[in-house]
Design a protein around this motif. Structure first.
Motif, PDB file in Angstrom:
ATOM      1  N   LEU A  17       7.249  -2.386 -10.120  1.00 50.73           N
ATOM      2  CA  LEU A  17       6.958  -3.219 -10.970  1.00 50.73           C
ATOM      3  C   LEU A  17       7.087  -4.565 -11.483  1.00 50.73           C
ATOM      4  N   TYR A  27       3.992   6.032  -5.542  1.00 50.60           N
ATOM      5  CA  TYR A  27       4.376   5.384  -7.106  1.00 50.60           C
ATOM      6  C   TYR A  27       2.548   6.662  -7.176  1.00 50.60           C
ATOM      7  N   LEU A  28       1.801   6.957  -7.167  1.00 44.95           N
ATOM      8  CA  LEU A  28       1.280   7.871  -7.508  1.00 44.95           C
ATOM      9  C   LEU A  28       0.956   9.485  -6.939  1.00 44.95           C
ATOM     10  N   ASP A  29       1.881   9.230  -5.828  1.00 45.88           N
ATOM     11  CA  ASP A  29       2.586  10.690  -5.688  1.00 45.88           C
ATOM     12  C   ASP A  29       3.581  10.779  -6.117  1.00 45.88           C
ATOM     13  N   GLY A  30       4.222   9.609  -6.813  1.00 45.19           N
ATOM     14  CA  GLY A  30       5.225  10.457  -7.839  1.00 45.19           C
ATOM     15  C   GLY A  30       6.885  10.538  -6.826  1.00 45.19           C
ATOM     16  N   GLU A  31       6.096   9.504  -5.563  1.00 45.77           N
ATOM     17  CA  GLU A  31       7.531   9.438  -5.101  1.00 45.77           C
ATOM     18  C   GLU A  31       8.386   8.392  -5.073  1.00 45.77           C
ATOM     19  N   LEU A  32       8.571   7.037  -5.570  1.00 47.48           N
ATOM     20  CA  LEU A  32       8.793   6.387  -5.438  1.00 47.48           C
ATOM     21  C   LEU A  32      10.050   6.311  -5.949  1.00 47.48           C
ATOM     22  N   ILE A  40       1.782   1.539  -3.593  1.00 49.09           N
ATOM     23  CA  ILE A  40       0.851   2.126  -4.158  1.00 49.09           C
ATOM     24  C   ILE A  40       1.130   3.886  -4.547  1.00 49.09           C
ATOM     25  N   ARG A  41       0.817   4.322  -2.899  1.00 52.15           N
ATOM     26  CA  ARG A  41       0.717   5.827  -2.790  1.00 52.15           C
ATOM     27  C   ARG A  41       1.832   6.485  -2.804  1.00 52.15           C
ATOM     28  N   HIS A  77      -4.549   9.217   0.144  1.00 48.56           N
ATOM     29  CA  HIS A  77      -4.396   7.933  -0.428  1.00 48.56           C
ATOM     30  C   HIS A  77      -6.171   7.133   0.158  1.00 48.56           C
ATOM     31  N   LYS A  88       9.537  10.598 -12.936  1.00 45.72           N
ATOM     32  CA  LYS A  88       9.778  11.358 -12.451  1.00 45.72           C
ATOM     33  C   LYS A  88      11.681  11.118 -12.541  1.00 45.72           C
ATOM     34  N   ARG A 140      -8.484   8.665  -2.228  1.00 46.97           N
ATOM     35  CA  ARG A 140      -7.931   7.857  -3.309  1.00 46.97           C
ATOM     36  C   ARG A 140      -9.099   6.589  -3.743  1.00 46.97           C
ATOM     37  N   ARG A 198      -4.916  18.024  -4.124  1.00 46.69           N
ATOM     38  CA  ARG A 198      -3.626  17.300  -4.377  1.00 46.69           C
ATOM     39  C   ARG A 198      -3.916  16.910  -5.519  1.00 46.69           C
ATOM     40  N   LEU A 211      -6.227   3.219 -10.165  1.00 43.01           N
ATOM     41  CA  LEU A 211      -6.765   4.266  -9.223  1.00 43.01           C
ATOM     42  C   LEU A 211      -5.616   5.867 -10.326  1.00 43.01           C
ATOM     43  N   GLU A 212      -4.645   5.070 -11.327  1.00 38.08           N
ATOM     44  CA  GLU A 212      -4.003   6.095 -12.166  1.00 38.08           C
ATOM     45  C   GLU A 212      -5.015   7.057 -13.037  1.00 38.08           C
ATOM     46  N   GLU A 263       0.953  -1.552   0.064  1.00 39.80           N
ATOM     47  CA  GLU A 263      -0.723   0.306  -0.124  1.00 39.80           C
ATOM     48  C   GLU A 263       1.027   0.605   0.098  1.00 39.80           C
ATOM     49  N   VAL A 309      -7.316  10.124 -10.807  1.00 37.01           N
ATOM     50  CA  VAL A 309      -6.649  10.900 -10.109  1.00 37.01           C
ATOM     51  C   VAL A 309      -5.725  11.437 -11.522  1.00 37.01           C
ATOM     52  N   ASP A 310      -5.656  11.213 -12.599  1.00 40.85           N
ATOM     53  CA  ASP A 310      -6.042  12.172 -14.164  1.00 40.85           C
ATOM     54  C   ASP A 310      -7.487  12.750 -14.318  1.00 40.85           C
ATOM     55  N   SER A 349      11.133   1.484  -7.831  1.00 42.14           N
ATOM     56  CA  SER A 349       9.931   1.513  -8.870  1.00 42.14           C
ATOM     57  C   SER A 349      10.511  -0.174  -9.446  1.00 42.14           C
ATOM     58  N   ARG A 363       4.036   7.614 -14.154  1.00 40.24           N
ATOM     59  CA  ARG A 363       4.372   8.151 -13.399  1.00 40.24           C
ATOM     60  C   ARG A 363       5.910   8.207 -13.150  1.00 40.24           C
ATOM     61  N   LEU A 364       6.523   6.924 -13.226  1.00 35.12           N
ATOM     62  CA  LEU A 364       8.097   6.479 -13.384  1.00 35.12           C
ATOM     63  C   LEU A 364       8.405   7.580 -14.066  1.00 35.12           C
TER      64      LEU A 364
END
Lengths: 226, 212
Positions: A22, A8-13, A5-6, B177, B208, B180, B151, A38-39, A2, A42-43, A18, B204-205
């Motif tokens: 994957l 990833y969605l916030d672009g913090e991996l 995933i969080r 989270h 980044k 979502r 956000r 989820l993606e 979890e 968000v989009d 990463s 997103r990867l």
């Protein structure tokens, strides 16, 4: 997973995360679908239609702003505490509720807008009027005290169910490093928060009871019984 | 000095009319945030007006540490909280129904501009999704809706949201989270299928890596 995933969605991996993430997606089709969903969610948010207020909005705002600029500053009710209700010597918050039989015994009704002010000898007298509608009978005097852990606080106000949650209705004044407000309220259950400086909402740290405010914080609960 | 700060100084020097520039420049963004948080266009417009007036009266407190937009939205978000608390109190007293307000929103609100999409069929499918999205977003708890809006609809980073709400970034991340997950569950309960894209979920990867 979890957390991955969080992030990833916030672009913090980071790079290692990463790779791990994957690999997990490749190995688990359900997880892959979950992440795609989820993606998209968000989009979709980023692609919502822009909205705008109705026509004439700016004019309506400017009319209020101009009126505000021209308005005289009319003082509201100010309640000063009597000396005998001095602050407790503790850096904390407390509430003191007292009946107001004194006013009745003095024959000084609070109705038709009386303003309260401290008198000599630690009792309270009424010295001028405001546009109040409150009856004195059965009211409680409540003293709210907030001691900020930050020394550079410029103002503190109280917002609560007793003032329409508008902090501007109840500014606190400073006494010996503590912020104080005294209120006259009928017996009821109230919720409130302190508003420090412009917009920092703080739960009364020593409230006996608090309640979820629906915004991720907790309101202090003030129970005033008959 | 940025243009907003120049105008603020002008207003503080006594040119009240200059405040019009700030209203025109920031009204749509502020209204958009409030519209999604409050889920009612009429209430959102009232709160947006109150926010601008409050911003005017507190203008001396704007020191330019954050952008004017962030400062304004900070005031707006707290005004929205106040209004929501007030509505909730009125609802508990039987004066108004928040559900009725939401229904009014779903049936009565039209977006400001039309969307230009080349493929009419895709437009139709997405329009349905967006309509459900708006409705379901309006149905999740206010604290979730607030942070989700900032956000993902306003694309603010957690530092900026923290400045607005007063919550720590860690708290906000968890709340977003959960928001979502809740919104996704509500969309799926409506029969909306999400995540049908066949593209690998690595956008997103890639973004980044490109940014780093």
């Amino acid at each position: 997973m979890e957390t991955l995933i969080r992030k990833y969605l916030d672009g913090e991996l980071n790079e290692d995360e990463s790779r791990l993430f994957l690999d997990a997606l490749k190995a688990d089709p359900d997880l892959d679908r979950e992440v795609r969903a989820l993606e998209e969610l968000v989009d979709l948010g980023s692609d919502l239609d822009p909205v705008a207020p109705s026509s004439g909005f700016t004019e309506r705002v400017m009319a209020q702003v101009q009126a505000q600029a021209q308005a005289q500053d009319i003082p509201r009710v100010r309640v000063h505490s009597p000396r005998r209700f001095g602050l407790l010597p503790m850096a904390a918050s407390w509430v003191l509720a007292l009946g107001l039989g004194y006013f009745l015994s003095q024959g000084l009704p609070l109705g038709s807008g009386n303003k309260l002010q401290s008198g000599e000898g630690g009792t309270m007298t009424i010295t001028e009027t405001t546009s109040g509608e409150t009856s004195v009978a059965g009211l409680k005097m409540v003293r709210l005290v907030y001691s900020s852990p930050q020394p550079d606080v410029s103002r503190v106000r109280v917002a609560g169910s007793f003032n329409g949650w508008d902090p501007d209705n109840t500014p606190m004044h400073e006494e010996n490093g503590h912020w104080v407000a005294t209120l006259l309220l009928p017996p009821d259950s109230y919720e409130y928060m302190f508003v420090v400086d412009d917009d920092i909402w703080v739960t009364d740290p020593l409230a006996l009871t608090t309640r979820d405010d629906g915004f991720g914080s907790r309101n202090a609960v003030l129970e005033l019984s008959l | 000095m940025n243009p907003d700060m120049q105008v603020v100084k002008q207003v503080l020097a006594g040119d009240t009319e200059a405040f019009r520039y700030l209203v025109d420049r920031h009204r749509n963004k502020l209204f958009g945030v409030l519209m999604r948080i409050l889920a009612d266009p009429q209430v959102a417009e009232e709160v947006a007006q109150d926010t601008f007036v409050k911003a005017y009266t507190r203008l001396e407190g704007f020191r330019g540490e954050a952008s004017f937009s962030t400062w304004l939205i900070q005031i707006g978000v707290h005004q929205a909280r106040d209004r929501h608390r007030s509505l909730r109190r009125q609802e508990s007293a039987g004066i108004v129904s928040l559900d009725e307000l939401r229904l009014r929103n779903e049936s009565g609100w039209e977006p400001a501009d039309g969307r230009q999409v080349a493929d009419p069929l895709a437009n139709l499918i997405n329009k349905e999704k967006w309509e459900h999205y708006e409705a379901e977003l309006a149905g999740i708890p206010a604290d979730f809706r607030e942070v989700f809006t900032l956000r993902h609809l306003e694309n603010m980073d957690y530092g900026e949201i923290s400045r607005i709400t007063g919550d720590s970034p860690g708290t906000l991340k968890v709340r977003v989270h959960r928001a979502r997950a809740l919104l996704k569950a509500r969309m799926e309960a409506r029969g909306i299928k999400l995540g049908n894209s066949t593209a690998a979920p690595t956008a997103r990867l890639v973004r980044k890596q490109e940014g780093s």
